[in-house]
Design a protein around this motif. Structure first.
Motif, short mmCIF file in Angstrom:
data_model
loop_
_atom_site.label_atom_id
_atom_site.label_comp_id
_atom_site.label_asym_id
_atom_site.label_seq_id
_atom_site.Cartn_x
_atom_site.Cartn_y
_atom_site.Cartn_z
N SER A 26 94.91 -35.85 39.58
CA SER A 26 96.33 -36.12 39.80
C SER A 26 96.94 -34.98 40.62
O SER A 26 96.35 -33.91 40.78
CB SER A 26 97.05 -36.25 38.47
N LYS A 27 98.16 -35.21 41.08
CA LYS A 27 98.88 -34.20 41.87
C LYS A 27 98.95 -32.87 41.13
O LYS A 27 98.81 -31.81 41.73
CB LYS A 27 100.28 -34.73 42.17
N SER A 28 99.15 -32.92 39.84
CA SER A 28 99.31 -31.70 39.05
C SER A 28 97.99 -30.95 38.83
O SER A 28 97.99 -29.87 38.25
CB SER A 28 99.95 -32.00 37.71
N GLU A 29 96.88 -31.50 39.31
CA GLU A 29 95.58 -30.86 39.13
C GLU A 29 94.99 -30.33 40.44
O GLU A 29 93.87 -29.85 40.47
CB GLU A 29 94.59 -31.87 38.52
N ILE A 30 95.76 -30.41 41.52
CA ILE A 30 95.27 -30.00 42.84
C ILE A 30 96.14 -28.86 43.36
O ILE A 30 97.37 -28.98 43.44
CB ILE A 30 95.27 -31.19 43.82
N TYR A 31 95.49 -27.77 43.75
CA TYR A 31 96.18 -26.58 44.23
C TYR A 31 95.69 -26.24 45.62
O TYR A 31 94.49 -26.32 45.92
CB TYR A 31 95.91 -25.39 43.30
N LEU A 32 96.60 -25.85 46.48
CA LEU A 32 96.28 -25.50 47.86
C LEU A 32 96.69 -24.04 48.08
O LEU A 32 97.80 -23.65 47.75
CB LEU A 32 97.05 -26.43 48.79
N LEU A 33 95.76 -23.25 48.62
CA LEU A 33 96.03 -21.83 48.86
C LEU A 33 95.62 -21.44 50.28
O LEU A 33 94.60 -21.90 50.78
CB LEU A 33 95.24 -20.96 47.88
N THR A 34 96.43 -20.59 50.90
CA THR A 34 96.08 -19.96 52.17
C THR A 34 96.41 -18.49 52.06
O THR A 34 97.14 -18.07 51.15
CB THR A 34 96.84 -20.58 53.37
N TYR A 35 95.91 -17.71 53.00
CA TYR A 35 96.19 -16.28 52.98
C TYR A 35 97.66 -15.99 53.24
O TYR A 35 98.23 -15.09 52.67
CB TYR A 35 95.30 -15.57 54.01
N ASN A 36 98.27 -16.80 54.08
CA ASN A 36 99.68 -16.64 54.42
C ASN A 36 100.53 -17.42 53.41
O ASN A 36 100.42 -18.63 53.30
CB ASN A 36 99.93 -17.15 55.84
N VAL A 92 88.75 -16.00 49.19
CA VAL A 92 89.59 -15.04 49.90
C VAL A 92 89.02 -14.81 51.30
O VAL A 92 89.77 -14.78 52.29
CB VAL A 92 89.73 -13.71 49.12
N SER A 93 87.71 -14.69 51.39
CA SER A 93 87.07 -14.51 52.70
C SER A 93 87.37 -15.68 53.63
O SER A 93 87.66 -15.50 54.81
CB SER A 93 85.56 -14.35 52.50
#
Length: 108
Positions: A26-36, A92-93
């Protein structure tokens, strides 16, 4: 259960997110990350994924992260999502190379 995907661009990130939705995340179980940080916020908005916040990390940890570098903040966030130290370092890399990390996490 967790799955990690690394996208080269927002189009590929959208595809991975759609795949997660198809596979019962579900939407609440998906996380998006970038360095910026600003890019993360923008992509979170346009992909309709969960904003990583205090509920995932805890109030104290969230406040402490404001004192850390972006890398330390990202490592802390990923640890709270259940990533190992090695997985977090790899992510992170990837983010340093302007890639987008998508984490889908179900608590079972």
């Amino acid at each position: 259960m967790k799955e990690i995907k690394v996208a080269e661009n927002s189009g590929q990130a959208n595809k991975f997110i759609e795949d997660f939705f198809t596979n019962s995340f579900s939407k609440s179980e998906i996380y998006l990350l970038t360095y910026n940080k600003e890019r993360s916020e923008y992509l979170t908005d346009i992909t309709d994924t969960k904003e990583y916040g205090v509920s995932e990390q805890g109030l104290f940890e969230s406040a402490v992260n404001r004192l850390f570098s972006r890398e330390d903040e990202l490592r802390s966030k990923m640890a709270s999502l259940g990533l190992t130290k090695e997985e977090a370092e790899q992510c992170v890399s990837e983010m340093k190379q302007e890639r987008i990390v998508i984490i889908a996490k179900k608590d079972r």
